[in-house]
Design a protein around this motif. Structure first.
Motif, PDB file in Angstrom:
ATOM      1  N   SER A  77       0.821  -1.233   0.238  1.00 16.66           N
ATOM      2  CA  SER A  77       0.168   0.202  -0.141  1.00 16.66           C
ATOM      3  C   SER A  77       0.834   1.307   0.123  1.00 16.66           C
ATOM      4  O   SER A  77       0.411   2.379  -0.370  1.00 16.66           O
ATOM      5  N   ALA A 127       0.254   4.008  -2.834  1.00 13.66           N
ATOM      6  CA  ALA A 127       0.137   5.379  -2.752  1.00 13.66           C
ATOM      7  C   ALA A 127       1.239   6.289  -3.262  1.00 13.66           C
ATOM      8  O   ALA A 127       0.999   7.146  -3.969  1.00 13.66           O
ATOM      9  N   TYR A 175       0.909   6.104  -7.210  1.00 18.94           N
ATOM     10  CA  TYR A 175      -0.392   6.868  -7.811  1.00 18.94           C
ATOM     11  C   TYR A 175      -0.202   8.337  -7.417  1.00 18.94           C
ATOM     12  O   TYR A 175      -0.433   9.115  -8.522  1.00 18.94           O
ATOM     13  N   GLY A 176       0.542   8.605  -6.403  1.00 20.69           N
ATOM     14  CA  GLY A 176       0.842  10.158  -6.156  1.00 20.69           C
ATOM     15  C   GLY A 176       1.641  10.574  -7.092  1.00 20.69           C
ATOM     16  O   GLY A 176       1.341  11.914  -7.891  1.00 20.69           O
ATOM     17  N   LEU A 206      -0.827  12.121  -1.379  1.00 19.76           N
ATOM     18  CA  LEU A 206      -0.513  10.597  -1.297  1.00 19.76           C
ATOM     19  C   LEU A 206       0.935  10.224  -1.194  1.00 19.76           C
ATOM     20  O   LEU A 206       1.083   9.381  -0.669  1.00 19.76           O
ATOM     21  N   ALA A 231       0.857  10.468   2.859  1.00 23.56           N
ATOM     22  CA  ALA A 231       0.313   9.341   3.168  1.00 23.56           C
ATOM     23  C   ALA A 231       1.249   7.853   3.164  1.00 23.56           C
ATOM     24  O   ALA A 231       1.206   7.169   4.092  1.00 23.56           O
ATOM     25  N   ALA A 232       1.924   7.883   1.765  1.00 26.40           N
ATOM     26  CA  ALA A 232       2.923   6.739   1.831  1.00 26.40           C
ATOM     27  C   ALA A 232       4.037   6.840   2.816  1.00 26.40           C
ATOM     28  O   ALA A 232       4.306   6.122   3.495  1.00 26.40           O
ATOM     29  N   GLN A 250       2.383   5.858   6.112  1.00 26.75           N
ATOM     30  CA  GLN A 250       2.395   4.446   6.225  1.00 26.75           C
ATOM     31  C   GLN A 250       3.622   3.931   6.614  1.00 26.75           C
ATOM     32  O   GLN A 250       3.696   3.071   7.419  1.00 26.75           O
ATOM     33  N   ALA A 282      -4.661   7.770   2.263  1.00 29.52           N
ATOM     34  CA  ALA A 282      -4.446   7.442   0.787  1.00 29.52           C
ATOM     35  C   ALA A 282      -5.623   6.746   0.217  1.00 29.52           C
ATOM     36  O   ALA A 282      -6.025   6.941  -0.718  1.00 29.52           O
ATOM     37  N   THR A 310      -7.262   8.472  -2.938  1.00 29.86           N
ATOM     38  CA  THR A 310      -7.351   7.768  -4.276  1.00 29.86           C
ATOM     39  C   THR A 310      -8.821   7.536  -4.502  1.00 29.86           C
ATOM     40  O   THR A 310      -9.153   7.607  -5.645  1.00 29.86           O
ATOM     41  N   MET A 355      -4.874  -1.082  -1.218  1.00 33.49           N
ATOM     42  CA  MET A 355      -4.829  -0.454  -0.115  1.00 33.49           C
ATOM     43  C   MET A 355      -6.006  -0.883   0.768  1.00 33.49           C
ATOM     44  O   MET A 355      -5.939  -0.992   1.997  1.00 33.49           O
TER      45      MET A 355
END
Length: 104
Positions: free
Chosen positions: A3, A7, A10-11, A41, A44-45, A48, A59, A63, A97
């Motif tokens: 995940s 993230a 995709y970010g 994002l 968020a990564a 995490q 995330a 998303t 995720m």
């Protein structure tokens, strides 16, 4: 771990998409929204990676919003690029995720 990668990737795609939208169509909205969502994002990564559940929640929320926005855009334009690609990538990232979130 998956995940975090989902993230982050995709970010990065969100930021790149915003830049491309600005360069190709002169869309400041694409640049600003793509950059903000992409940075959120990436944040968020990072969260995490630090072991904070807030990162995974952030995330999933960002998303999900992006998938909805790009799905609406895909419905209007019927063009795979960029909306269809972002929907497809977003759904893959979201699935990763959510599996991580459910598995906690």
């Amino acid at each position: 771990m998956q995940s975090i990668l989902a993230a982050g990737i995709y970010g990065i795609f969100s930021i790149i998409g915003g830049i491309i939208g600005y360069k190709s169509a002169g869309s400041k909205v694409s640049l600003i929204s793509g950059t903000i969502c992409g940075l959120l994002l990436l944040l968020a990564a990072y969260l995490q990676f630090q072991g904070q559940i807030l990162g995974l929640t952030l995330a999933v929320v960002i998303t999900s919003i992006l998938v909805i926005v790009f799905a609406i855009r895909l419905g209007k334009t019927r063009k795979f690029m960029p909306a269809g690609l972002m929907v497809a990538l977003g759904l893959i990232a979201l699935a990763i995720m959510l599996f991580q979130l459910i598995g906690r």
